[in-house]
Design a protein around this motif. Structure first.
Motif, PDB file in Angstrom:
ATOM      1  N   SER A 252     -20.099 -40.968  -8.382  1.00 52.05           N
ATOM      2  CA  SER A 252     -21.015 -39.951  -7.871  1.00 52.05           C
ATOM      3  C   SER A 252     -20.393 -38.560  -7.936  1.00 52.05           C
ATOM      4  O   SER A 252     -21.065 -37.584  -8.292  1.00 52.05           O
ATOM      5  CB  SER A 252     -21.410 -40.281  -6.423  1.00 52.05           C
ATOM      6  OG  SER A 252     -22.120 -41.494  -6.346  1.00 52.05           O
ATOM      7  N   LEU A 253     -19.107 -38.468  -7.614  1.00 52.19           N
ATOM      8  CA  LEU A 253     -18.410 -37.179  -7.707  1.00 52.19           C
ATOM      9  C   LEU A 253     -18.326 -36.724  -9.164  1.00 52.19           C
ATOM     10  O   LEU A 253     -18.470 -35.535  -9.464  1.00 52.19           O
ATOM     11  CB  LEU A 253     -17.011 -37.294  -7.108  1.00 52.19           C
ATOM     12  CG  LEU A 253     -16.934 -37.488  -5.591  1.00 52.19           C
ATOM     13  CD1 LEU A 253     -15.476 -37.669  -5.168  1.00 52.19           C
ATOM     14  CD2 LEU A 253     -17.557 -36.313  -4.852  1.00 52.19           C
ATOM     15  N   ARG A 254     -18.085 -37.653 -10.072  1.00 50.30           N
ATOM     16  CA  ARG A 254     -18.044 -37.313 -11.497  1.00 50.30           C
ATOM     17  C   ARG A 254     -19.399 -36.761 -11.954  1.00 50.30           C
ATOM     18  O   ARG A 254     -19.473 -35.756 -12.677  1.00 50.30           O
ATOM     19  CB  ARG A 254     -17.681 -38.541 -12.330  1.00 50.30           C
ATOM     20  CG  ARG A 254     -16.274 -39.077 -12.148  1.00 50.30           C
ATOM     21  CD  ARG A 254     -15.959 -40.097 -13.247  1.00 50.30           C
ATOM     22  NE  ARG A 254     -14.835 -40.944 -12.919  1.00 50.30           N
ATOM     23  CZ  ARG A 254     -13.549 -40.585 -13.005  1.00 50.30           C
ATOM     24  NH1 ARG A 254     -13.247 -39.357 -13.384  1.00 50.30           N
ATOM     25  NH2 ARG A 254     -12.586 -41.437 -12.711  1.00 50.30           N
ATOM     26  N   LEU A 255     -20.463 -37.425 -11.527  1.00 48.41           N
ATOM     27  CA  LEU A 255     -21.800 -36.991 -11.915  1.00 48.41           C
ATOM     28  C   LEU A 255     -22.106 -35.590 -11.390  1.00 48.41           C
ATOM     29  O   LEU A 255     -22.660 -34.752 -12.105  1.00 48.41           O
ATOM     30  CB  LEU A 255     -22.845 -37.974 -11.382  1.00 48.41           C
ATOM     31  CG  LEU A 255     -23.250 -39.126 -12.295  1.00 48.41           C
ATOM     32  CD1 LEU A 255     -24.262 -40.018 -11.597  1.00 48.41           C
ATOM     33  CD2 LEU A 255     -23.811 -38.615 -13.610  1.00 48.41           C
TER      34      LEU A 255
ATOM     35  N   PHE B 183     -15.423 -39.202 -17.840  1.00 44.49           N
ATOM     36  CA  PHE B 183     -16.205 -40.205 -18.553  1.00 44.49           C
ATOM     37  C   PHE B 183     -15.527 -40.518 -19.890  1.00 44.49           C
ATOM     38  O   PHE B 183     -14.817 -39.689 -20.444  1.00 44.49           O
ATOM     39  CB  PHE B 183     -17.638 -39.698 -18.788  1.00 44.49           C
ATOM     40  CG  PHE B 183     -18.422 -39.550 -17.508  1.00 44.49           C
ATOM     41  CD1 PHE B 183     -19.043 -40.650 -16.933  1.00 44.49           C
ATOM     42  CD2 PHE B 183     -18.519 -38.325 -16.871  1.00 44.49           C
ATOM     43  CE1 PHE B 183     -19.752 -40.528 -15.742  1.00 44.49           C
ATOM     44  CE2 PHE B 183     -19.225 -38.188 -15.692  1.00 44.49           C
ATOM     45  CZ  PHE B 183     -19.849 -39.298 -15.118  1.00 44.49           C
ATOM     46  N   ARG B 184     -15.781 -41.719 -20.413  1.00 46.26           N
ATOM     47  CA  ARG B 184     -15.105 -42.143 -21.637  1.00 46.26           C
ATOM     48  C   ARG B 184     -15.448 -41.222 -22.809  1.00 46.26           C
ATOM     49  O   ARG B 184     -14.576 -40.835 -23.582  1.00 46.26           O
ATOM     50  CB  ARG B 184     -15.487 -43.588 -21.985  1.00 46.26           C
ATOM     51  CG  ARG B 184     -14.950 -44.634 -21.028  1.00 46.26           C
ATOM     52  CD  ARG B 184     -15.136 -46.027 -21.608  1.00 46.26           C
ATOM     53  NE  ARG B 184     -16.534 -46.326 -21.896  1.00 46.26           N
ATOM     54  CZ  ARG B 184     -17.382 -46.841 -21.027  1.00 46.26           C
ATOM     55  NH1 ARG B 184     -16.980 -47.112 -19.781  1.00 46.26           N
ATOM     56  NH2 ARG B 184     -18.641 -47.098 -21.362  1.00 46.26           N
ATOM     57  N   ASP B 185     -16.722 -40.892 -22.935  1.00 47.32           N
ATOM     58  CA  ASP B 185     -17.185 -40.023 -24.009  1.00 47.32           C
ATOM     59  C   ASP B 185     -18.581 -39.543 -23.646  1.00 47.32           C
ATOM     60  O   ASP B 185     -19.116 -39.869 -22.577  1.00 47.32           O
ATOM     61  CB  ASP B 185     -17.197 -40.757 -25.361  1.00 47.32           C
ATOM     62  CG  ASP B 185     -17.907 -42.101 -25.299  1.00 47.32           C
ATOM     63  OD1 ASP B 185     -18.902 -42.211 -24.550  1.00 47.32           O
ATOM     64  OD2 ASP B 185     -17.470 -43.045 -25.974  1.00 47.32           O
TER      65      ASP B 185
ATOM     66  N   ARG C 206     -23.931 -39.756 -20.859  1.00 51.71           N
ATOM     67  CA  ARG C 206     -25.385 -39.800 -20.936  1.00 51.71           C
ATOM     68  C   ARG C 206     -25.942 -41.028 -20.219  1.00 51.71           C
ATOM     69  O   ARG C 206     -26.928 -40.932 -19.467  1.00 51.71           O
ATOM     70  CB  ARG C 206     -25.825 -39.801 -22.404  1.00 51.71           C
ATOM     71  CG  ARG C 206     -27.325 -39.923 -22.609  1.00 51.71           C
ATOM     72  CD  ARG C 206     -27.677 -40.018 -24.086  1.00 51.71           C
ATOM     73  NE  ARG C 206     -29.073 -40.390 -24.265  1.00 51.71           N
ATOM     74  CZ  ARG C 206     -30.091 -39.540 -24.263  1.00 51.71           C
ATOM     75  NH1 ARG C 206     -29.864 -38.259 -24.069  1.00 51.71           N
ATOM     76  NH2 ARG C 206     -31.326 -39.958 -24.446  1.00 51.71           N
ATOM     77  N   GLU C 207     -25.310 -42.174 -20.417  1.00 51.90           N
ATOM     78  CA  GLU C 207     -25.780 -43.406 -19.787  1.00 51.90           C
ATOM     79  C   GLU C 207     -25.764 -43.292 -18.265  1.00 51.90           C
ATOM     80  O   GLU C 207     -26.744 -43.618 -17.587  1.00 51.90           O
ATOM     81  CB  GLU C 207     -24.908 -44.589 -20.236  1.00 51.90           C
ATOM     82  CG  GLU C 207     -25.072 -44.963 -21.699  1.00 51.90           C
ATOM     83  CD  GLU C 207     -24.062 -46.009 -22.125  1.00 51.90           C
ATOM     84  OE1 GLU C 207     -23.204 -46.386 -21.285  1.00 51.90           O
ATOM     85  OE2 GLU C 207     -24.113 -46.451 -23.293  1.00 51.90           O
ATOM     86  N   VAL C 208     -24.639 -42.829 -17.729  1.00 54.56           N
ATOM     87  CA  VAL C 208     -24.510 -42.721 -16.276  1.00 54.56           C
ATOM     88  C   VAL C 208     -25.409 -41.608 -15.738  1.00 54.56           C
ATOM     89  O   VAL C 208     -25.989 -41.728 -14.660  1.00 54.56           O
ATOM     90  CB  VAL C 208     -23.031 -42.470 -15.888  1.00 54.56           C
ATOM     91  CG1 VAL C 208     -22.889 -42.335 -14.380  1.00 54.56           C
ATOM     92  CG2 VAL C 208     -22.156 -43.609 -16.392  1.00 54.56           C
TER      93      VAL C 208
ATOM     94  N   ARG D 156     -28.940 -42.860 -15.521  1.00 55.87           N
ATOM     95  CA  ARG D 156     -29.032 -43.812 -14.419  1.00 55.87           C
ATOM     96  C   ARG D 156     -29.020 -43.099 -13.066  1.00 55.87           C
ATOM     97  O   ARG D 156     -29.738 -43.490 -12.137  1.00 55.87           O
ATOM     98  CB  ARG D 156     -27.864 -44.799 -14.495  1.00 55.87           C
ATOM     99  CG  ARG D 156     -27.958 -45.919 -13.462  1.00 55.87           C
ATOM    100  CD  ARG D 156     -26.973 -47.033 -13.758  1.00 55.87           C
ATOM    101  NE  ARG D 156     -25.586 -46.615 -13.604  1.00 55.87           N
ATOM    102  CZ  ARG D 156     -24.695 -46.587 -14.575  1.00 55.87           C
ATOM    103  NH1 ARG D 156     -25.048 -46.933 -15.806  1.00 55.87           N
ATOM    104  NH2 ARG D 156     -23.449 -46.210 -14.355  1.00 55.87           N
ATOM    105  N   GLY D 157     -28.227 -42.020 -12.975  1.00 55.72           N
ATOM    106  CA  GLY D 157     -28.121 -41.323 -11.697  1.00 55.72           C
ATOM    107  C   GLY D 157     -29.218 -40.322 -11.432  1.00 55.72           C
ATOM    108  O   GLY D 157     -29.715 -40.199 -10.304  1.00 55.72           O
ATOM    109  N   PHE D 158     -29.647 -39.575 -12.482  1.00 56.64           N
ATOM    110  CA  PHE D 158     -30.592 -38.480 -12.286  1.00 56.64           C
ATOM    111  C   PHE D 158     -31.954 -38.722 -12.924  1.00 56.64           C
ATOM    112  O   PHE D 158     -32.901 -37.981 -12.670  1.00 56.64           O
ATOM    113  CB  PHE D 158     -30.013 -37.174 -12.847  1.00 56.64           C
ATOM    114  CG  PHE D 158     -28.779 -36.711 -12.147  1.00 56.64           C
ATOM    115  CD1 PHE D 158     -28.748 -36.574 -10.768  1.00 56.64           C
ATOM    116  CD2 PHE D 158     -27.628 -36.399 -12.868  1.00 56.64           C
ATOM    117  CE1 PHE D 158     -27.599 -36.137 -10.124  1.00 56.64           C
ATOM    118  CE2 PHE D 158     -26.483 -35.961 -12.232  1.00 56.64           C
ATOM    119  CZ  PHE D 158     -26.462 -35.830 -10.846  1.00 56.64           C
ATOM    120  N   GLY D 159     -32.042 -39.728 -13.774  1.00 57.51           N
ATOM    121  CA  GLY D 159     -33.327 -40.024 -14.393  1.00 57.51           C
ATOM    122  C   GLY D 159     -33.654 -39.173 -15.602  1.00 57.51           C
ATOM    123  O   GLY D 159     -34.719 -39.323 -16.208  1.00 57.51           O
ATOM    124  N   VAL D 160     -32.762 -38.254 -15.977  1.00 62.62           N
ATOM    125  CA  VAL D 160     -32.960 -37.398 -17.155  1.00 62.62           C
ATOM    126  C   VAL D 160     -31.643 -37.285 -17.899  1.00 62.62           C
ATOM    127  O   VAL D 160     -30.573 -37.449 -17.315  1.00 62.62           O
ATOM    128  CB  VAL D 160     -33.449 -35.978 -16.757  1.00 62.62           C
ATOM    129  CG1 VAL D 160     -34.834 -36.033 -16.151  1.00 62.62           C
ATOM    130  CG2 VAL D 160     -32.458 -35.316 -15.813  1.00 62.62           C
TER     131      VAL D 160
END
Length: 316
Positions: free
Chosen positions: A259-262, A285-287, A292-294, A297-301
């Protein structure tokens, strides 16, 4: 000179006045009176704030009193103000350069019918009610402030400071806005697209030990940040650290770090020109694909949508 008028009604939120400091310090940074600030009410005279403090106001009269209008909110936003207030707001939108709703002042704009078909935000506690009462308004509750043409709306009252600073940036440039933010000891100048939600605030651990671990994680997001590393920072075994962390925050260490990363990635995407590869690397993040995937999933966009929205706010 930019003429900024504040429309105040009985019971206005006293923190609305804090935004005036942004314009005051813009004058100081610019070295001249770029902004003239005046307080108005329908009939003039003394108006009582939500705190009980009274402030003198000028009466609304001839058009052209201000080119920017700041409409204050109240603690009872669901009740529409007098028709005279609503008529004045309609006139502002018709004749002024921009009209802003401060926090629940967004409701005044909605009551006046000027937000139909437009994007708007307000304090998160009232956003659902705004959407229910005015389905024609495109309510975006998870935003600090929104600019839609000549209409500006902000979230809760500290967000109104960011909105006022956004006006300064629009008028006088980013360098002046940064200097004003520095003088006001604002930790960062939040863009309009930024979320009202803060992960560190939401986690709110009870102990200094877990808070220290979170602070460490926030400062080192470009690292892998294993449970072993975080536990070592606060001198606990990994098992004990995980148990205490989860009990105090309601999340596992891994989920909290994600969550902090996002949140950090979103800020970089909104406020910098770094490529998504750089953003991914700086926030752990790895790349960019993993980011984008996370992110979705977290923000919906996707991240690109947030960057486009942030740039639209700046160029509006």
């Amino acid at each position: 000179m930019h003429r900024v008028g504040y429309l105040m009604t009985e019971g206005f939120q006293v923190m609305s006045l804090a935004t005036q400091a942004v314009f005051e310090f813009a004058n100081i940074v610019a070295g001249e009176a770029v902004y003239r600030i005046q307080n108005f009410s329908i009939h003039g005279g003394t108006v009582r704030s939500s705190l009980g403090m009274h402030i003198d106001t000028l009466p609304l009269g001839a058009p052209g009193l201000a080119d920017t209008w700041m409409v204050t909110g109240t603690l009872t936003p669901l009740t529409a103000p007098d028709e005279a207030v609503l008529a004045s707001v309609r006139a502002f939108v018709e004749g002024a350069r921009r009209t802003a709703g401060l926090c629940t002042g967004t409701f005044v704009l909605a009551h006046a019918g000027v937000l139909e078909g437009r994007r708007a935000t307000t304090h998160w506690a009232y956003a659902k009610k705004l959407r229910e009462m005015y389905p024609q308004v495109e309510v975006e509750e998870d935003r600090i402030f929104i600019v839609d043409g000549p209409l500006w709306t902000s979230a809760g009252m500290t967000a109104a400071l960011d909105m006022a600073l956004g006006m300064v940036e629009k008028d006088l440039g980013a360098e002046v806005a940064r200097s004003v933010a520095h003088k006001l000891v604002m930790h960062q100048r939040r863009s309009g697209g930024q979320s009202q939600h803060s992960e560190l605030l939401a986690l709110s651990p009870r102990s200094d030990r877990i808070q220290a671990a979170l602070d460490y994680a926030r400062r080192h997001l470009n690292r892998s940040l294993s449970v072993e590393e975080l536990a070592g920072v606060v001198h606990l075994s990994p098992r004990q650290f995980t148990r205490v962390f989860t009990a105090e925050t309601g999340q596992s260490p891994a989920k909290a770090v994600e969550s902090l990363r996002l949140e950090a990635a979103r800020l970089l995407i909104e406020q910098s020109r770094h490529s998504l590869d750089v953003v991914a690397r700086e926030t752990g993040f790895r790349d960019r694909r993993h980011l984008r995937e996370v992110f979705i999933r977290g923000f919906g966009v996707p991240p690109q949508a947030v960057r486009r929205d942030a740039r639209r706010v700046v160029s509006a």
